[in-house]
Design a protein around this motif. Structure first.
Motif, PDB file in Angstrom:
ATOM      1  N   ARG A  38       1.145   7.625   8.851  1.00  0.00           N
ATOM      2  CA  ARG A  38       0.945   6.621   9.901  1.00  0.00           C
ATOM      3  C   ARG A  38      -0.372   6.852  10.629  1.00  0.00           C
ATOM      4  NH1 ARG A  38       7.188   6.819  12.084  1.00  0.00           N
ATOM      5  NH2 ARG A  38       7.958   4.934  11.004  1.00  0.00           N
ATOM      6  N   ARG A  39      -0.694   8.107  10.853  1.00  0.00           N
ATOM      7  CA  ARG A  39      -1.932   8.423  11.568  1.00  0.00           C
ATOM      8  C   ARG A  39      -3.160   8.070  10.738  1.00  0.00           C
ATOM      9  NH1 ARG A  39      -5.882  11.994  11.888  1.00  0.00           N
ATOM     10  NH2 ARG A  39      -5.157  13.126  10.042  1.00  0.00           N
ATOM     11  N   LEU A  40      -3.100   8.328   9.455  1.00  0.00           N
ATOM     12  CA  LEU A  40      -4.262   8.107   8.598  1.00  0.00           C
ATOM     13  C   LEU A  40      -4.553   6.633   8.384  1.00  0.00           C
ATOM     14  CD1 LEU A  40      -3.554  10.843   5.908  1.00  0.00           C
ATOM     15  CD2 LEU A  40      -5.480  10.812   7.504  1.00  0.00           C
ATOM     16  N   ASP A  41      -3.503   5.854   8.155  1.00  0.00           N
ATOM     17  CA  ASP A  41      -3.715   4.445   7.811  1.00  0.00           C
ATOM     18  C   ASP A  41      -2.363   3.776   7.674  1.00  0.00           C
ATOM     19  OD1 ASP A  41      -4.998   2.135   7.199  1.00  0.00           O
ATOM     20  OD2 ASP A  41      -5.754   2.757   5.249  1.00  0.00           O
ATOM     21  N   ASP A  42      -2.334   2.463   7.793  1.00  0.00           N
ATOM     22  CA  ASP A  42      -1.095   1.736   7.562  1.00  0.00           C
ATOM     23  C   ASP A  42      -0.731   1.779   6.080  1.00  0.00           C
ATOM     24  OD1 ASP A  42      -0.558   1.018  10.136  1.00  0.00           O
ATOM     25  OD2 ASP A  42      -1.569  -0.920  10.024  1.00  0.00           O
ATOM     26  N   VAL A  43       0.512   2.162   5.803  1.00  0.00           N
ATOM     27  CA  VAL A  43       1.027   2.070   4.443  1.00  0.00           C
ATOM     28  C   VAL A  43       2.318   1.271   4.498  1.00  0.00           C
ATOM     29  CG1 VAL A  43      -0.030   4.235   3.692  1.00  0.00           C
ATOM     30  CG2 VAL A  43       2.315   4.244   4.549  1.00  0.00           C
ATOM     31  N   ASP A  44       2.638   0.613   3.406  1.00  0.00           N
ATOM     32  CA  ASP A  44       3.834  -0.215   3.332  1.00  0.00           C
ATOM     33  C   ASP A  44       5.015   0.519   2.716  1.00  0.00           C
ATOM     34  OD1 ASP A  44       2.441  -2.664   4.228  1.00  0.00           O
ATOM     35  OD2 ASP A  44       1.409  -2.469   2.297  1.00  0.00           O
ATOM     36  N   VAL A  45       4.709   1.478   1.840  1.00  0.00           N
ATOM     37  CA  VAL A  45       5.746   2.200   1.111  1.00  0.00           C
ATOM     38  C   VAL A  45       5.378   3.678   1.072  1.00  0.00           C
ATOM     39  CG1 VAL A  45       6.939   2.472  -1.103  1.00  0.00           C
ATOM     40  CG2 VAL A  45       6.285   0.184  -0.326  1.00  0.00           C
ATOM     41  N   VAL A  46       6.348   4.539   1.410  1.00  0.00           N
ATOM     42  CA  VAL A  46       6.175   5.986   1.305  1.00  0.00           C
ATOM     43  C   VAL A  46       6.852   6.452   0.022  1.00  0.00           C
ATOM     44  CG1 VAL A  46       6.654   8.232   2.357  1.00  0.00           C
ATOM     45  CG2 VAL A  46       6.176   6.247   3.811  1.00  0.00           C
TER      46      VAL A  46
ATOM     47  N   HIS B  79      11.459   9.199  -4.964  1.00  0.00           N
ATOM     48  CA  HIS B  79      11.951   7.934  -4.426  1.00  0.00           C
ATOM     49  C   HIS B  79      10.857   7.265  -3.612  1.00  0.00           C
ATOM     50  CE1 HIS B  79      12.902  10.996  -1.326  1.00  0.00           C
ATOM     51  NE2 HIS B  79      12.332  10.089  -0.552  1.00  0.00           N
ATOM     52  N   ALA B  80      11.083   5.999  -3.282  1.00  0.00           N
ATOM     53  CA  ALA B  80      10.162   5.231  -2.447  1.00  0.00           C
ATOM     54  C   ALA B  80      10.933   4.642  -1.276  1.00  0.00           C
ATOM     55  CB  ALA B  80       9.501   4.116  -3.265  1.00  0.00           C
ATOM     56  N   LEU B  81      10.292   4.602  -0.108  1.00  0.00           N
ATOM     57  CA  LEU B  81      10.906   4.112   1.122  1.00  0.00           C
ATOM     58  C   LEU B  81      10.020   3.048   1.747  1.00  0.00           C
ATOM     59  CD1 LEU B  81      11.716   7.589   2.738  1.00  0.00           C
ATOM     60  CD2 LEU B  81      13.230   6.231   1.284  1.00  0.00           C
ATOM     61  N   SER B  82      10.607   1.911   2.075  1.00  0.00           N
ATOM     62  CA  SER B  82       9.878   0.855   2.769  1.00  0.00           C
ATOM     63  C   SER B  82       9.534   1.309   4.182  1.00  0.00           C
ATOM     64  CB  SER B  82      10.742  -0.406   2.824  1.00  0.00           C
ATOM     65  OG  SER B  82      10.323  -1.278   3.853  1.00  0.00           O
ATOM     66  N   MET B  83       8.262   1.212   4.561  1.00  0.00           N
ATOM     67  CA  MET B  83       7.883   1.578   5.914  1.00  0.00           C
ATOM     68  C   MET B  83       8.481   0.626   6.957  1.00  0.00           C
ATOM     69  SD  MET B  83       6.370   3.955   7.649  1.00  0.00           S
ATOM     70  CE  MET B  83       5.026   4.798   6.799  1.00  0.00           C
TER      71      MET B  83
ATOM     72  N   ARG C 197       0.856  -1.187   0.000  1.00  0.00           N
ATOM     73  CA  ARG C 197       0.000   0.000   0.000  1.00  0.00           C
ATOM     74  C   ARG C 197       0.891   1.236   0.000  1.00  0.00           C
ATOM     75  NH1 ARG C 197      -5.103  -0.354   2.182  1.00  0.00           N
ATOM     76  NH2 ARG C 197      -4.706   1.357   3.621  1.00  0.00           N
ATOM     77  N   PHE C 198       0.615   2.148  -0.934  1.00  0.00           N
ATOM     78  CA  PHE C 198       1.464   3.326  -1.107  1.00  0.00           C
ATOM     79  C   PHE C 198       0.875   4.552  -0.427  1.00  0.00           C
ATOM     80  CE2 PHE C 198       2.479   0.700  -4.865  1.00  0.00           C
ATOM     81  CZ  PHE C 198       3.834   0.559  -4.658  1.00  0.00           C
ATOM     82  N   GLY C 199       1.751   5.283   0.255  1.00  0.00           N
ATOM     83  CA  GLY C 199       1.403   6.597   0.783  1.00  0.00           C
ATOM     84  C   GLY C 199       2.262   7.636   0.092  1.00  0.00           C
ATOM     85  N   ILE C 200       1.645   8.631  -0.521  1.00  0.00           N
ATOM     86  CA  ILE C 200       2.370   9.655  -1.280  1.00  0.00           C
ATOM     87  C   ILE C 200       2.584  10.881  -0.395  1.00  0.00           C
ATOM     88  CG2 ILE C 200       2.473  10.937  -3.437  1.00  0.00           C
ATOM     89  CD1 ILE C 200       2.174   7.814  -3.645  1.00  0.00           C
ATOM     90  N   ALA C 201       3.815  11.364  -0.343  1.00  0.00           N
ATOM     91  CA  ALA C 201       4.160  12.522   0.482  1.00  0.00           C
ATOM     92  C   ALA C 201       4.770  13.613  -0.400  1.00  0.00           C
ATOM     93  CB  ALA C 201       5.146  12.122   1.575  1.00  0.00           C
TER      94      ALA C 201
ATOM     95  N   ARG D 221       4.894  -0.543 -11.315  1.00  0.00           N
ATOM     96  CA  ARG D 221       6.268  -1.045 -11.349  1.00  0.00           C
ATOM     97  C   ARG D 221       6.843  -1.146  -9.938  1.00  0.00           C
ATOM     98  NH1 ARG D 221       9.144  -0.827 -16.279  1.00  0.00           N
ATOM     99  NH2 ARG D 221       7.932   0.012 -18.039  1.00  0.00           N
ATOM    100  N   LEU D 222       6.577  -0.119  -9.136  1.00  0.00           N
ATOM    101  CA  LEU D 222       7.030  -0.153  -7.744  1.00  0.00           C
ATOM    102  C   LEU D 222       6.408  -1.314  -6.984  1.00  0.00           C
ATOM    103  CD1 LEU D 222       7.074   3.524  -6.384  1.00  0.00           C
ATOM    104  CD2 LEU D 222       9.001   1.937  -6.494  1.00  0.00           C
ATOM    105  N   GLU D 223       5.137  -1.538  -7.221  1.00  0.00           N
ATOM    106  CA  GLU D 223       4.426  -2.635  -6.559  1.00  0.00           C
ATOM    107  C   GLU D 223       5.122  -3.962  -6.839  1.00  0.00           C
ATOM    108  OE1 GLU D 223      -0.215  -3.463  -6.074  1.00  0.00           O
ATOM    109  OE2 GLU D 223       0.503  -3.920  -8.093  1.00  0.00           O
ATOM    110  N   ALA D 224       5.491  -4.196  -8.089  1.00  0.00           N
ATOM    111  CA  ALA D 224       6.162  -5.443  -8.453  1.00  0.00           C
ATOM    112  C   ALA D 224       7.535  -5.540  -7.802  1.00  0.00           C
ATOM    113  CB  ALA D 224       6.282  -5.538  -9.967  1.00  0.00           C
ATOM    114  N   MET D 225       8.248  -4.419  -7.710  1.00  0.00           N
ATOM    115  CA  MET D 225       9.577  -4.433  -7.112  1.00  0.00           C
ATOM    116  C   MET D 225       9.518  -4.785  -5.630  1.00  0.00           C
ATOM    117  SD  MET D 225      11.392  -1.129  -8.933  1.00  0.00           S
ATOM    118  CE  MET D 225      13.004  -1.423  -8.156  1.00  0.00           C
TER     119      MET D 225
END
Length: 291
Positions: A76-84, A153-157, A5-9, A101-105
């Protein structure tokens, strides 16, 4: 992460409302829908945001590092995300399959910590400083690296939960390297994937008035926080020599050496030197932590 699950910042200082709206539209057009989208007004009021986008207005500018930490806490407050996924407010996702593509990676690699996007201008040109390795001629060559690009970029939570978030005190410059070195020392992978494109106007970091001071101060902090004692003077000596060779501005050099002194006599956070095995790993990846 079978279906991360992606969270966009997104950080903004309120001075690019048209670019911010175009970026949000490009996020909405992705063929994998993010779980949450957060926009942080870093010491500035926010423009009207599309439905479903969460806004946070800060009373003061906390810098890139501090502002992104606020975005992480809001996700984090809004909902659990796996990747920021962090995106510059004047960037644009040209392709609609970036999140897929990110999801597959991430689904295929439990130790994938950081994914660095390729940054190119509207003509498809990537600046040398936007290729996160020493041999930077070919921006289309991906693979494991030792740092990453702040603009996209993407960061693993799970990684952030283990190693911590951005170094608040850095404010601006070298915060990506600080995070990458901590990730590598904890045995996470950092990957540059040129197929993930963020279109971004061509810029120079020196456009910021505080660039020279902060880049020197933060480089000293980076060394003091993370390098084995034997490598600290080597790393700082190499970068002092490179700065003298490259910088043509006398005012810039004065600011740089002022920042260097500031870094020596102040603390950028707790010291936790990386293991020597991490130094060896970085050397094998083509960039030992001395340059």
């Amino acid at each position: 992460m079978s279906h991360p699950r992606f969270g966009i910042a997104i950080l903004t200082m309120g001075n690019r409302p048209a670019e911010l709206r175009a970026l949000l539209d490009s996020v909405a057009k992705q063929d994998v829908e993010p779980a949450q989208v957060v926009v942080v007004g870093n010491g500035a009021p926010l423009p009207e945001l599309p439905a479903g986008v969460h806004g946070v207005e800060l009373a003061e500018n906390l810098g890139v590092a501090g502002g992104r930490n606020v975005a992480i806490e809001e996700l984090r407050r809004l909902d659990d995300v796996d990747v920021v996924v962090d995106l510059d407010d004047d960037g644009l996702l040209v392709d609609a399959d970036v999140f897929r593509r990110l999801e597959a990676m991430y689904a295929g690699d439990d130790r994938l910590g950081i994914v660095s996007f390729r940054i190119a201008d509207e003509n498809g040109e990537t600046q040398r400083r936007h290729v996160p390795r020493l041999r930077a001629k070919d921006s289309m060559q991906g693979g494991e690296v030792t740092t990453f690009l702040g603009g996209g970029h993407a960061l693993s939570m799970p990684m952030l939960n283990e190693i911590g978030t951005w170094p608040d005190a850095f404010f601006f410059t070298h915060e990506e390297t600080d995070l990458a070195w901590r990730a590598l020392d904890a045995r996470w992978r950092v990957v540059y994937e040129p197929a993930l494109l963020l279109q971004h106007p061509k810029t120079s970091p020196a456009r910021h008035a505080v660039y020279y001071r902060m880049t020197a101060r933060n480089r000293v902090w980076l060394a003091k926080r993370h390098l084995p004692a034997l490598l600290v003077p080597v790393y700082l000596g190499v970068w002092a020599a490179l700065t003298l060779a490259r910088t043509r501005s006398r005012a810039g050099l004065r600011a740089w050496f002022g920042g260097f002194r500031e870094g020596v006599f102040t603390s950028g956070g707790r010291r936790k030197p990386m293991r020597w095995r991490t130094v060896v790993r970085m050397a094998r990846l083509g960039r030992p932590p001395v340059v």
